[in-house]
Motif scaffolding. Structure first.
Motif, PDB file in Angstrom:
ATOM      1  N   ARG A 110       7.751  -0.292   4.521  1.00 55.80           N
ATOM      2  CA  ARG A 110       8.013   1.082   4.114  1.00 55.80           C
ATOM      3  C   ARG A 110       7.414   1.399   2.757  1.00 55.80           C
ATOM      4  O   ARG A 110       6.919   2.499   2.531  1.00 55.80           O
ATOM      5  CB  ARG A 110       9.525   1.333   4.088  1.00 55.80           C
ATOM      6  CG  ARG A 110       9.899   2.735   3.607  1.00 55.80           C
ATOM      7  CD  ARG A 110      11.393   2.983   3.732  1.00 55.80           C
ATOM      8  NE  ARG A 110      11.795   3.003   5.128  1.00 55.80           N
ATOM      9  CZ  ARG A 110      13.050   3.166   5.524  1.00 55.80           C
ATOM     10  NH1 ARG A 110      14.003   3.299   4.627  1.00 55.80           N
ATOM     11  NH2 ARG A 110      13.349   3.181   6.807  1.00 55.80           N
ATOM     12  N   ASP A 111       7.422   0.449   1.830  1.00 55.70           N
ATOM     13  CA  ASP A 111       6.870   0.713   0.495  1.00 55.70           C
ATOM     14  C   ASP A 111       6.281  -0.576  -0.074  1.00 55.70           C
ATOM     15  O   ASP A 111       7.001  -1.439  -0.567  1.00 55.70           O
ATOM     16  CB  ASP A 111       7.957   1.261  -0.430  1.00 55.70           C
ATOM     17  CG  ASP A 111       7.388   1.804  -1.743  1.00 55.70           C
ATOM     18  OD1 ASP A 111       6.170   1.626  -1.976  1.00 55.70           O
ATOM     19  OD2 ASP A 111       8.141   2.399  -2.527  1.00 55.70           O
ATOM     20  N   VAL A 112       4.966  -0.702  -0.015  1.00 49.55           N
ATOM     21  CA  VAL A 112       4.306  -1.912  -0.495  1.00 49.55           C
ATOM     22  C   VAL A 112       4.372  -2.036  -2.008  1.00 49.55           C
ATOM     23  O   VAL A 112       4.218  -3.131  -2.561  1.00 49.55           O
ATOM     24  CB  VAL A 112       2.829  -1.935  -0.047  1.00 49.55           C
ATOM     25  CG1 VAL A 112       2.727  -1.895   1.467  1.00 49.55           C
ATOM     26  CG2 VAL A 112       2.031  -0.793  -0.670  1.00 49.55           C
ATOM     27  N   SER A 146       6.325  -8.027  -4.616  1.00 45.93           N
ATOM     28  CA  SER A 146       5.856  -8.802  -5.759  1.00 45.93           C
ATOM     29  C   SER A 146       4.371  -9.105  -5.590  1.00 45.93           C
ATOM     30  O   SER A 146       3.819  -9.014  -4.498  1.00 45.93           O
ATOM     31  CB  SER A 146       6.637 -10.111  -5.873  1.00 45.93           C
ATOM     32  OG  SER A 146       6.371 -10.944  -4.745  1.00 45.93           O
ATOM     33  N   GLU A 147       3.724  -9.508  -6.688  1.00 41.09           N
ATOM     34  CA  GLU A 147       2.304  -9.843  -6.627  1.00 41.09           C
ATOM     35  C   GLU A 147       2.073 -11.096  -5.791  1.00 41.09           C
ATOM     36  O   GLU A 147       1.011 -11.250  -5.170  1.00 41.09           O
ATOM     37  CB  GLU A 147       1.738 -10.039  -8.032  1.00 41.09           C
ATOM     38  CG  GLU A 147       1.478  -8.736  -8.768  1.00 41.09           C
ATOM     39  CD  GLU A 147       0.553  -8.927  -9.961  1.00 41.09           C
ATOM     40  OE1 GLU A 147      -0.412  -9.704  -9.836  1.00 41.09           O
ATOM     41  OE2 GLU A 147       0.805  -8.311 -10.995  1.00 41.09           O
ATOM     42  N   SER A 152      -3.179   3.797  -6.591  1.00 34.05           N
ATOM     43  CA  SER A 152      -3.695   4.702  -5.565  1.00 34.05           C
ATOM     44  C   SER A 152      -2.584   5.462  -4.859  1.00 34.05           C
ATOM     45  O   SER A 152      -2.867   6.222  -3.930  1.00 34.05           O
ATOM     46  CB  SER A 152      -4.515   3.910  -4.536  1.00 34.05           C
ATOM     47  OG  SER A 152      -5.603   3.259  -5.148  1.00 34.05           O
ATOM     48  N   ARG A 153      -1.323   5.228  -5.267  1.00 35.78           N
ATOM     49  CA  ARG A 153      -0.165   5.936  -4.718  1.00 35.78           C
ATOM     50  C   ARG A 153      -0.033   5.691  -3.208  1.00 35.78           C
ATOM     51  O   ARG A 153       0.314   6.593  -2.443  1.00 35.78           O
ATOM     52  CB  ARG A 153      -0.228   7.426  -5.031  1.00 35.78           C
ATOM     53  CG  ARG A 153      -0.317   7.740  -6.516  1.00 35.78           C
ATOM     54  CD  ARG A 153      -0.352   9.236  -6.773  1.00 35.78           C
ATOM     55  NE  ARG A 153       0.908   9.869  -6.414  1.00 35.78           N
ATOM     56  CZ  ARG A 153       1.984   9.917  -7.201  1.00 35.78           C
ATOM     57  NH1 ARG A 153       1.952   9.360  -8.398  1.00 35.78           N
ATOM     58  NH2 ARG A 153       3.083  10.520  -6.806  1.00 35.78           N
ATOM     59  N   LEU A 154      -0.313   4.470  -2.782  1.00 31.01           N
ATOM     60  CA  LEU A 154      -0.139   4.090  -1.389  1.00 31.01           C
ATOM     61  C   LEU A 154       1.226   3.431  -1.226  1.00 31.01           C
ATOM     62  O   LEU A 154       1.633   2.628  -2.061  1.00 31.01           O
ATOM     63  CB  LEU A 154      -1.239   3.113  -0.958  1.00 31.01           C
ATOM     64  CG  LEU A 154      -2.645   3.694  -0.853  1.00 31.01           C
ATOM     65  CD1 LEU A 154      -3.668   2.592  -0.642  1.00 31.01           C
ATOM     66  CD2 LEU A 154      -2.725   4.711   0.280  1.00 31.01           C
ATOM     67  N   THR A 155       1.911   3.747  -0.159  1.00 31.65           N
ATOM     68  CA  THR A 155       3.257   3.213   0.045  1.00 31.65           C
ATOM     69  C   THR A 155       3.402   2.553   1.416  1.00 31.65           C
ATOM     70  O   THR A 155       3.307   1.348   1.540  1.00 31.65           O
ATOM     71  CB  THR A 155       4.313   4.313  -0.123  1.00 31.65           C
ATOM     72  OG1 THR A 155       3.966   5.432   0.723  1.00 31.65           O
ATOM     73  CG2 THR A 155       4.374   4.786  -1.571  1.00 31.65           C
ATOM     74  N   LEU A 193      -2.340  -7.211  -3.997  1.00 34.74           N
ATOM     75  CA  LEU A 193      -2.963  -5.911  -4.239  1.00 34.74           C
ATOM     76  C   LEU A 193      -1.946  -4.847  -4.639  1.00 34.74           C
ATOM     77  O   LEU A 193      -2.268  -3.657  -4.640  1.00 34.74           O
ATOM     78  CB  LEU A 193      -3.708  -5.458  -2.973  1.00 34.74           C
ATOM     79  CG  LEU A 193      -4.907  -6.319  -2.575  1.00 34.74           C
ATOM     80  CD1 LEU A 193      -5.295  -6.053  -1.125  1.00 34.74           C
ATOM     81  CD2 LEU A 193      -6.079  -6.051  -3.496  1.00 34.74           C
ATOM     82  N   VAL A 194      -0.739  -5.259  -4.990  1.00 43.65           N
ATOM     83  CA  VAL A 194       0.323  -4.287  -5.235  1.00 43.65           C
ATOM     84  C   VAL A 194      -0.004  -3.360  -6.406  1.00 43.65           C
ATOM     85  O   VAL A 194       0.296  -2.158  -6.370  1.00 43.65           O
ATOM     86  CB  VAL A 194       1.673  -5.013  -5.471  1.00 43.65           C
ATOM     87  CG1 VAL A 194       1.616  -5.892  -6.710  1.00 43.65           C
ATOM     88  CG2 VAL A 194       2.817  -4.016  -5.592  1.00 43.65           C
TER      89      VAL A 194
END
Length: 644
Positions: A337-339, A343-344, A356-359, A349-350
């Motif tokens: 749901r929300d990457v 954690s790294e 980039s506001r990707l979730t 790539l978190v």
């Protein structure tokens, strides 16, 4: 040893790098004049020897020119070229009379160079014993490297002790190929004093320099996948691109890409052994099964995602971690749901995803029916649009994907019954002071009906896990440990006890703590919080608005997060799309750029139903305005703060 002073021009950040002092060119000895009778009896063997000598001389000049273009991160570095020579019936790899370069004219580097000139290694095809890295690299045509020479056994690196005495610890050997014939023409050997954890920089530097001389060497990440692909492999990639593009266009997804297991195309020395590894030249990948998206199909609809795509291309993922790896190992699917809350270690790539506001992200296994073993196995990764983290969007995507794969012959989708779901840990410190895992359950039908998700169990609420709660075969439960922080008992409140009716009772009343209420509203499509009634400035805390917001969940703004802004400034009118979640500061910035008043403070107002002008002063006001808009467009009046 005669060296030429570096001539490469350095500027910008490259001025901190070190160019090489390259060995000088030595003229071949002049042949004594021969009589006409002797010249007329030139044998065929002599002509072949002269042609071979000319070829080697040309190659030597190319390598020397390439060395002059190289720059390194340190001064104590040695680069030398090993070339094959025919000696009788045997082929020897030697560095005698071959170009070399030093980062600094130090006695230690010169001493190791002289020692190398006394070495020669058999590289005949029928000779099985490889006693040195250059010989192994030449015979295999694959690189070999290590971050520390002590990782080698003495028999695998005869010059190990001498190199360490010369303060050389890092090692990299790259095969050099003729770009025209594709044949390996030698080996470029690099020794450094630093024990680098990654040699990606040096690998790319060498490749770039050799390319100017019509030579080539391995690249980072996408080698040898960048070679010309023919037949079945290329056909597979074309079909995958078509699938990614169609799904993105239908559902308006910002980005989709394919991942696969990275081929083990390098050799690395570790713990007194030599093993195969991926093409990253990074110690983090040693001993792991890595996944790469380099040289594989992708589709970008949102140009703002290019930075993230570039980062993905240059980053390997561990197949045993993260939602991409889980889809591969399970030969199934995975949804996060929300990457950005991972954690790294779980998702390297978190940080790029946050920028980039990707979730929300959905991954699924794809297999080529013509593939053999691991060949032809891919994982397709789809990033959903902003605010589209509802289960129904995932189901629609899966249905479209299934239809496209069925229409594209030659592929089979991974198991999607049940869909495997991964949700990142949330801040649920208000629930309990003891750490307990939270679960999300998904079930699906195996009939011809579309996949369905249990609405009761797949909700924004956090379900408690009891010892007897064992998943059935049609359910997949992914549990994650959630760190809890102790708080006072009086401040604890469970969000799953909230209902829309309970929230309505607090409309227009002062709120002591808004954390739980904010989270509840976000998950139920309510963009603005109910607040006490006050001036016209931002009065949207009405029961009418709460009901409208909660029933508008299927509307355009909730589905896309976008609305159209029409702003008037003096005699000008501008119109542009805007993402609500970007906030008021970003809105003011975009307006200022379009009306050419950058750097000045703006005042934004809008006209409400009573024809009154109301100020927009914070993100909550903007979200309230978007939530109350009867269509997808909001109208704003823009003034300069200095104009009053």
């Amino acid at each position: 040893i005669s060296l030429e002073q570096p001539t490469v021009q350095l500027s910008g950040e490259s001025r901190y790098l070190t160019p090489l002092w390259v060995s000088e060119y030595e003229e071949p000895p002049d042949e004594p004049p021969q009589s006409g009778s002797i010249q007329s009896i030139t044998s065929c063997f002599e002509l072949q020897a002269e042609s071979l000598y000319s070829y080697h001389q040309e190659l030597t000049n190319k390598i020397r020119s390439a060395l002059k273009l190289l720059t390194f991160r340190e001064q104590h570095v040695l680069v030398q070229f090993w070339s094959p020579r025919d000696v009788g019936k045997h082929k020897l790899l030697t560095t005698i009379d071959q170009p070399f370069g030093l980062g600094a004219a130090s006695e230690e580097l010169c001493s190791y160079r002289r020692d190398s000139e006394h070495k020669a290694f058999l590289v005949d095809m029928d000779h099985e014993e490889d006693v040195s890295p250059p010989a192994r690299v030449f015979r295999r045509g694959l690189p070999e490297w290590t971050s520390d020479l002590t990782n080698y056994k003495m028999e695998d690196f005869p010059q190990q002790h001498y190199a360490i005495r010369c303060n050389l610890h890092g090692y990299l050997a790259l095969p050099v190929f003729d770009s025209t014939t594709g044949l390996c023409v030698g080996v470029l050997e690099i020794l450094t004093s630093f024990k680098y954890i990654s040699y990606a920089f040096e690998v790319q530097q060498v490749h770039k320099a050799l390319k100017t001389e019509n030579l080539t060497s391995p690249q980072v990440f996408d080698w040898p996948a960048s070679n010309v692909l023919i037949g079945r492999r290329q056909n597979e990639l074309d079909k995958i691109f078509s699938i990614l593009k169609d799904v993105c266009d239908i559902h308006g997804l910002p980005l989709a890409q394919a991942w696969t297991v990275s081929s083990a195309v390098n050799y690395v020395s570790k713990n007194n052994g030599i093993e195969k590894t991926c093409c990253s030249f990074d110690t983090k990948c040693v001993g792991k099964v890595c996944m790469s998206t380099a040289a594989l199909p992708f589709h970008v609809r949102d140009l703002g995602m290019w930075h993230f795509r570039k980062a993905c291309r240059e980053q390997h993922l561990d197949a045993s971690h993260g939602f991409v790896g889980k889809a591969l190992l399970a030969r199934g699917s995975c949804y996060c749901r929300d990457v950005t809350e991972l954690s790294e270690e779980e998702y390297p790539l978190v940080q790029y995803a946050r920028m980039s506001r990707l979730t929300s992200c959905f991954t699924i296994f794809l297999h080529s029916v013509e593939g053999d073993g691991d060949d032809g196995e891919y994982v397709l990764e789809f990033f959903l649009r902003f605010y589209n983290n509802d289960s129904k969007h995932v189901l629609n995507l899966v249905q479209t994907l299934r239809h496209n794969v069925e229409a594209t012959s030659g592929f089979e989708l991974g198991e999607i019954s049940p869909v495997e779901v991964t949700e990142p840990p949330k801040d649920v410190s208000h629930l309990s002071s003891s750490p307990k895992p939270h679960t999300i359950r998904i079930s699906s039908t195996t009939t011809a009906n579309p996949l369905t998700i249990e609405t009761e169990s797949f909700s924004a609420s956090v379900a408690k896990t009891e010892p007897a709660n064992v998943p059935s075969q049609q359910e997949c439960i992914i549990t994650d440990k959630v760190s809890m922080q102790k708080m006072k008992q009086s401040r604890r409140r469970k969000i799953d006890s909230l209902t829309v009716e309970a929230v309505e009772q607090h409309v227009g009343k002062p709120l002591v703590s808004t954390y739980i209420l904010k989270r509840f509203c976000r998950e139920h499509g309510i963009f603005s919080l109910p607040v006490p009634k006050r001036s016209k400035r931002s009065d949207f805390g009405s029961e009418k608005h709460l009901q409208q917001s909660s029933t508008r969940s299927g509307g355009h703004i909730l589905d896309t997060g976008l609305l159209m802004v029409k702003a008037s400034f003096k005699d000008d009118m501008i119109k542009f799309p805007f993402l609500v979640s970007s906030g008021l500061v970003e809105l003011e910035k975009q307006v200022a750029e379009r009306v050419d008043v950058k750097g000045q403070r703006l005042i934004l107002k809008y006209e409400d139903e009573d024809k009154d002008l109301v100020l927009v002063t914070c993100d909550a006001d903007l979200e309230s305005l978007a939530g109350n808009s009867r269509n997808t467009t909001i109208k704003l009046l823009v003034h300069l703060a200095d104009d009053g």
